[in-house]
Design an enzyme around this catalytic site. Structure first.
Site, PDB file in Angstrom:
ATOM      1  N   ASN A 194      -5.707 -10.519  17.159  1.00 13.49           N
ATOM      2  CA  ASN A 194      -5.748  -9.801  18.359  1.00 13.49           C
ATOM      3  C   ASN A 194      -6.011 -10.560  19.715  1.00 13.49           C
ATOM      4  O   ASN A 194      -6.007 -10.759  20.785  1.00 13.49           O
ATOM      5  CB  ASN A 194      -6.628  -8.410  18.188  1.00 13.49           C
ATOM      6  CG  ASN A 194      -5.937  -7.517  17.072  1.00 13.49           C
ATOM      7  OD1 ASN A 194      -4.797  -7.960  16.617  1.00 13.49           O
ATOM      8  ND2 ASN A 194      -6.713  -6.888  16.436  1.00 13.49           N
ATOM      9  N   ASP A 195      -7.661 -11.093  19.408  1.00 10.76           N
ATOM     10  CA  ASP A 195      -8.177 -11.865  20.406  1.00 10.76           C
ATOM     11  C   ASP A 195      -7.696 -13.275  20.494  1.00 10.76           C
ATOM     12  O   ASP A 195      -7.562 -13.863  21.581  1.00 10.76           O
ATOM     13  CB  ASP A 195      -9.831 -11.999  19.873  1.00 10.76           C
ATOM     14  CG  ASP A 195     -10.515 -10.892  20.391  1.00 10.76           C
ATOM     15  OD1 ASP A 195     -10.284 -10.293  21.361  1.00 10.76           O
ATOM     16  OD2 ASP A 195     -11.320 -10.354  19.709  1.00 10.76           O
ATOM     17  N   HIS A 241      -1.513  12.058  26.449  1.00 17.88           N
ATOM     18  CA  HIS A 241      -1.980  12.702  25.285  1.00 17.88           C
ATOM     19  C   HIS A 241      -1.121  13.265  24.327  1.00 17.88           C
ATOM     20  O   HIS A 241      -1.286  13.314  23.218  1.00 17.88           O
ATOM     21  CB  HIS A 241      -3.173  13.686  25.742  1.00 17.88           C
ATOM     22  CG  HIS A 241      -4.310  13.058  26.654  1.00 17.88           C
ATOM     23  ND1 HIS A 241      -5.183  13.549  27.579  1.00 17.88           N
ATOM     24  CD2 HIS A 241      -4.714  11.905  26.290  1.00 17.88           C
ATOM     25  CE1 HIS A 241      -5.999  12.898  27.713  1.00 17.88           C
ATOM     26  NE2 HIS A 241      -5.914  11.785  27.068  1.00 17.88           N
ATOM     27  N   GLU A 249     -10.822 -16.590  16.586  1.00 15.88           N
ATOM     28  CA  GLU A 249     -10.118 -15.797  17.643  1.00 15.88           C
ATOM     29  C   GLU A 249     -10.195 -16.733  18.834  1.00 15.88           C
ATOM     30  O   GLU A 249      -9.614 -16.344  19.862  1.00 15.88           O
ATOM     31  CB  GLU A 249     -11.114 -14.871  17.866  1.00 15.88           C
ATOM     32  CG  GLU A 249     -11.043 -13.850  16.449  1.00 15.88           C
ATOM     33  CD  GLU A 249     -12.166 -12.804  16.730  1.00 15.88           C
ATOM     34  OE1 GLU A 249     -12.248 -11.476  16.859  1.00 15.88           O
ATOM     35  OE2 GLU A 249     -13.654 -13.107  16.547  1.00 15.88           O
ATOM     36  N   ARG A 260      -6.292  -8.133  26.369  1.00 16.75           N
ATOM     37  CA  ARG A 260      -5.730  -7.056  25.280  1.00 16.75           C
ATOM     38  C   ARG A 260      -6.013  -5.732  25.863  1.00 16.75           C
ATOM     39  O   ARG A 260      -5.021  -4.700  25.363  1.00 16.75           O
ATOM     40  CB  ARG A 260      -6.247  -7.192  23.938  1.00 16.75           C
ATOM     41  CG  ARG A 260      -8.008  -6.847  23.749  1.00 16.75           C
ATOM     42  CD  ARG A 260      -8.205  -7.701  22.566  1.00 16.75           C
ATOM     43  NE  ARG A 260      -8.287  -6.629  21.594  1.00 16.75           N
ATOM     44  CZ  ARG A 260      -8.868  -6.652  20.372  1.00 16.75           C
ATOM     45  NH1 ARG A 260      -9.820  -7.967  20.172  1.00 16.75           N
ATOM     46  NH2 ARG A 260      -8.963  -5.860  19.451  1.00 16.75           N
ATOM     47  N   CYS A 304      -6.530 -11.119   9.711  1.00 17.78           N
ATOM     48  CA  CYS A 304      -6.991  -9.639   9.884  1.00 17.78           C
ATOM     49  C   CYS A 304      -6.689  -8.986  10.897  1.00 17.78           C
ATOM     50  O   CYS A 304      -7.130  -7.810  11.381  1.00 17.78           O
ATOM     51  CB  CYS A 304      -8.480  -9.422   9.371  1.00 17.78           C
ATOM     52  SG  CYS A 304      -9.609 -10.477  10.703  1.00 17.78           S
TER      53      CYS A 304
HETATM   54  C1  PEP Z   1      -9.026  -9.685  16.241  1.00 17.10           C
HETATM   55  O1  PEP Z   1      -9.590 -10.050  17.151  1.00 17.10           O
HETATM   56  O2  PEP Z   1      -7.780  -9.680  15.740  1.00 17.10           O
HETATM   57  C2  PEP Z   1      -9.694  -8.696  15.366  1.00 17.10           C
HETATM   58  C3  PEP Z   1      -9.678  -8.477  14.080  1.00 17.10           C
HETATM   59  O3  PEP Z   1     -11.036  -8.306  15.614  1.00 17.10           O
HETATM   60  P1  PEP Z   1     -11.057  -6.982  16.502  1.00 17.10           P
HETATM   61  O4  PEP Z   1      -9.788  -6.493  16.789  1.00 17.10           O
HETATM   62  O5  PEP Z   1     -12.339  -6.185  15.828  1.00 17.10           O
HETATM   63  O6  PEP Z   1     -11.674  -7.726  17.940  1.00 17.10           O
HETATM   64 MG    MG Z   2     -11.695  -9.834  17.682  1.00 17.80          MG
END
Ligand code: PEP
Ligand code: MG
Length: 823
Positions: free
Chosen positions: A712-713, A450, A689, A723, A759
């Site tokens: 990310n996904d 933290h 994704e 993740r 994104c």
């Molecule tokens: C992603 O998966 O890259 C994304 C932008 O969606 P989230 O992070 O909300 O799953």
């Molecule tokens: Mg995502």
């Protein structure tokens, strides 16, 4: 007249109970004071507030205190210890039920009853209800009968017992913060709840004890059995199950973003990057050595116990002060760190252990130190790294109380420079004066502690886990740290200093420049405009993004509207929120992603069967398509707003063309339902994704206006590295050439026919901007704080077409080679 004090975890509950009682008084004025909640909305009780309430309700006749559950009673007892003895002797703590008791007590006080008479009336206040429902409980209010009723109550409780199994979905398991939420909520019911970890066999432990719950070692995916007994057993379990489905209201990952820590590779005692930035300066030390438990001769047990309560009350006030500061500086999510600390010092099991230490002859400080050491040892023995690091929090809070008991001074920092300490309590990090402390080096700790989270949110460069050797650095010695890479230097040579200073200056100059031209469009040197948007989850985000030059909201995570509630927002509520977002963005385009729940983000009112691999299960569009009203209502809200402001509708987690067609059909139905035709500026797109969707992007392209790549996904699926799992965090690298090839596949399929956006977090990596643009990406949507920097990076791209850069990155052996190429 006898005064009344209402002690409750909830301010709203207490105020409403007082309003109800006032209805019965027909204008008589009974002094009633409320000591409820830590503030208007945060559950909790505070002994100091109770003292103030008693003093304000007492006009010399005396006061009856009515309390709700658990720690409300404990806090009221503490208040009595703290209050002036002259007042204490006219105060009665009354075990009556809060609402019924208050109504009866108010009427009886208005009639001139003494505190003892008021309390007795209040204790008998359930009589009417009991006789109405034929409960076999005596109606009189004398003490013996009360005992009897409690016994009977207990035997009824035994009959109403229930159990249920929940699966923990929090990435770090049931660690301090979610455990604190569980304990907070479980205490609100007249039920005794016990927990067992079915995967490890640990437990049972009482849900009322934070220290015990967190040591269940319940990790993400573990099944925890909850057994409740008592009159509200079922309600309590339903409530806790809903809470577990909301991941105990923990919405943010505590893994540091952009951290380069690779747990498997780390040599022992190598500093770890914890908060980015460079700091150079004289070493400052804080005398934070553990206090020696003094060899005190115990006084009588009551006096020793009172000392403990007074010290706990003092530390609680201090933590509450720091919590309020953290909420102001870093927002409510940072401040919640301190809720776990508040729960810990009020932990009934811990205080019970202290009390029995005193009963066996120990003085207050010794009893406290022993009890806290046991809790700490339990945490330290848990196998999970993250949970184990919570032992440091226990230790730190334990030290705060021990110092107060022993009258030891609070450690102070002298001078300006880089602070070196063994570990800091989050409260200490939140309290650091950033104009004086320019960096932080901790001998222990972890990037997920933290304290590290707070250092990041306060912008203090930090490295942690540097080993005890750093504590030998003499105060005043020049030290330097790079919180991005985890490097730490004692007495660095001139060349190192020059290198670090240059990097620091560059970073500052770049940030200032980026900020100064943030509102200008992001155009490459060869004249191609790249849209830089923001990922937003709230109106505050949207405002910040607009101020930093965001050209659109490239991703609105609409699920934030749905999570943390017990029912879905209405269409009108949604429309209002999207309108507020559009206003905050000055009417710029909103990319509204349809509900992306399921997997790690379950929704209590969209129940799903349990899944062995939720990330590979019913989430995103798959779940939305199965939901009738929920999805359709959201689409109607989107369409309504799209008639007022430019809107792009984006479907998440699409794997097949059939899913897209199905979703578009539902959107068409929503357009018909709204009845105003297709909004002129409405655009439709999908998130990429799923690796298969990236590879067959050409099949989607004719049907949509844009692709938005969720790296990310996409990364977690491409590399089979979940993740939220820190053990495989180093594998899940979006710069892996395998992931880059998937991005290239999407850009190639789009072929200028539709826009390609990114994104995911990769979009905020400035060194990757030239590559993404060269691949064909024309929109980058990033966190609001990164908008200016990414626009700046775009302006430095000489030519968007760079087939050599693309070829070298796509054919590189791995992510570190790609990093070398990107420089
Ligand atoms: C992603 O998966 O890259 C994304 C932008 O969606 P989230 O992070 O909300 O799953
Ligand atoms: Mg995502």
């Amino acid at each position: 007249m006898t005064g009344l004090v209402v002690v409750s975890h909830s301010r709203a509950l207490a105020d409403s109970a007082v309003a109800l009682a006032a209805e019965m008084l027909h204008g008589s004025q009974v002094p009633i004071a409320v000591a409820a909640g830590l503030d208007a909305t945060t559950f909790g009780t505070d002994a100091t507030a109770i003292v103030e309430a008693i003093v304000s309700a007492d006009d010399g006749v005396g006061v009856v205190v009515l309390m709700d559950l658990g720690s409300a009673v404990l806090s009221a007892e503490m208040a009595l210890d703290m209050i002036d003895p002259g007042i204490r002797e006219r105060v009665v703590l009354c075990p009556a039920p809060l609402v019924e008791g208050l109504v009866v007590a108010a009427v009886s006080a208005a009639g001139g009853a003494t505190p003892a008479e008021v309390a007795a009336e209040a204790i008998g206040s359930l009589a009417a209800k009991q006789s109405h429902v034929n409960a076999p409980v005596p109606l009189s209010a004398d003490a013996d009968r009360v005992e009897e009723r409690l016994d009977e109550g207990d035997s009824r409780d035994a009959e109403t017992s229930a159990s249920v199994v929940v699966k923990i979905a929090n990435p770090h398991g049931l660690h301090a913060r979610p455990a604190a939420r569980l304990v907070q909520e479980a205490r609100l019911f007249d039920a005794k709840i016990e927990l067992r970890n079915l995967d490890t066999g640990a437990g049972p432990v009482p849900a009322s004890s934070l220290s015990r719950v967190a040591t269940l070692g319940a990790l993400c995916g573990h099944r925890v059995e909850l057994t409740a007994t008592g009159s509200q057993a079922r309600e309590a379990l339903d409530h806790v199950v809903a809470l577990a489905n909301r991941r105990f209201d923990e919405q943010e990952s505590v893994t540091p973003s952009g951290s380069e820590v690779s747990p498997g590779d780390r040599a022992p005692e190598t500093p770890m990057p914890a908060s980015p930035g460079i700091a150079i300066g004289p070493a400052l030390s804080m005398r934070a050595a553990d206090i020696e438990v003094p060899d005190e001769t115990p006084q009588d047990q009551e006096t020793e116990w009172r000392r403990v309560r007074a010290a706990v009350a003092k530390v609680r006030r201090e933590i509450q002060r720091i919590r309020a500061k953290a909420a102001r500086d870093g927002g409510e999510s940072e401040a919640r760190i301190f809720d776990a600390h508040l729960m810990l010092i009020d932990d009934t099991d811990l205080l019970e252990a202290v009390r029995s230490g005193i009963a066996s002859g120990a003085a207050a400080t010794r009893a406290w130190a022993d009890a806290i050491a046991d809790v700490e040892a339990e945490f330290a023995n848990v196998s999970d790294d993250y949970l184990r690091s919570r032992a440091l929090d226990v230790h730190a809070v334990g030290q705060q109380v021990a110092r107060s008991l022993a009258g030891a001074p609070t450690p102070r920092i002298e001078g300006d420079g880089v602070l070196i300490a063994d570990d800091l309590v989050p409260a200490q990090v939140a309290d650091l004066d950033t104009s004086r402390v320019t960096g932080l080096v901790l001998a222990s700790g972890s990037p997920t502690s933290h304290s590290a989270i707070l250092a990041r949110s306060r912008g203090i460069p930090a490295v942690v886990g540097a080993g005890s050797v750093v504590l030998d650095v003499s105060p005043g010695t020049t030290v330097a740290l790079d919180g991005t890479t985890g490097r730490f230097f004692v007495d660095p040579d001139n060349e190192t200093l020059r290198e670090l200073r240059a990097a620091d200056q560059d970073a500052h100059a770049k940030a200032a420049l980026a900020k100064a031209e943030a509102l200008a469009p992001a155009v490459t040197v060869d004249g191609v405009e790249i849209l830089v948007g923001a990922n937003v989850g709230s109106v505050d985000d949207a405002q910040a993004a607009a101020g930093d030059g965001a050209e659109l909201a490239g991703l609105v995570r609409t699920e934030f509207l749905y999570l943390g509630r017990d029912n879905a927002p209405t269409v009108d509520e949604q429309v209002e929120t999207y309108r507020a977002l559009a206003d905050a963005l000055g009417g710029r385009r909103l990319t509204l992603r349809t509900l992306d729940v399921g997997g790690d983000k379950p929704l209590p009112y969209a129940p799903q069967p349990p899944e062995a691999n939720p990330f590979l299960g019913m989430r995103g569009i798959r779940l939305a398509l199965m939901q009738g009203d929920l999805f359709d209502a959201q689409l109607r809200a989107f369409v309504t707003v799209a008639h007022e402001t430019p809107v792009s509708v984006m479907f998440p987690m699409v794997s097949t063309l059939h899913e897209l067609e199905h979703a578009q059909h539902r959107l068409d139905e929503a357009i018909t339902d709204v009845g105003r035709g297709r909004p002129e500026a409405l655009q439709v797109g999908i998130m990429v994704e799923v690796p298969a969707a990236a590879l067959k992007a050409a099949a989607f392209a004719p049907h949509i206006d844009f692709f938005s790549i969720g790296t990310n996904d996409l990364t977690q699926y491409a590399l089979a590295a979940e993740r939220g799992n820190s053990a495989v965090a180093a594998l899940g690298d979006p710069l892996d050439p395998g992931v880059l090839r998937l991005i290239e596949s999407v850009c190639r399929a789009a072929d200028g026919r539709c826009l390609v956006a990114v994104c995911g977090e990769l979009a905020a990596n400035e060194s990757a901007t030239p590559l993404l643009v060269a691949l064909g990406v024309r929109e980058l949507s990033v966190a609001p704080t990164s908008v200016a920097a990414i626009k700046h990076a775009v302006r430095h791209i000489d030519q968007v077409v760079d087939s050599d850069l693309v070829r070298r990155c796509l054919t590189a052996a791995g992510p570190s080679e790609v990093r070398d190429i990107l420089g």
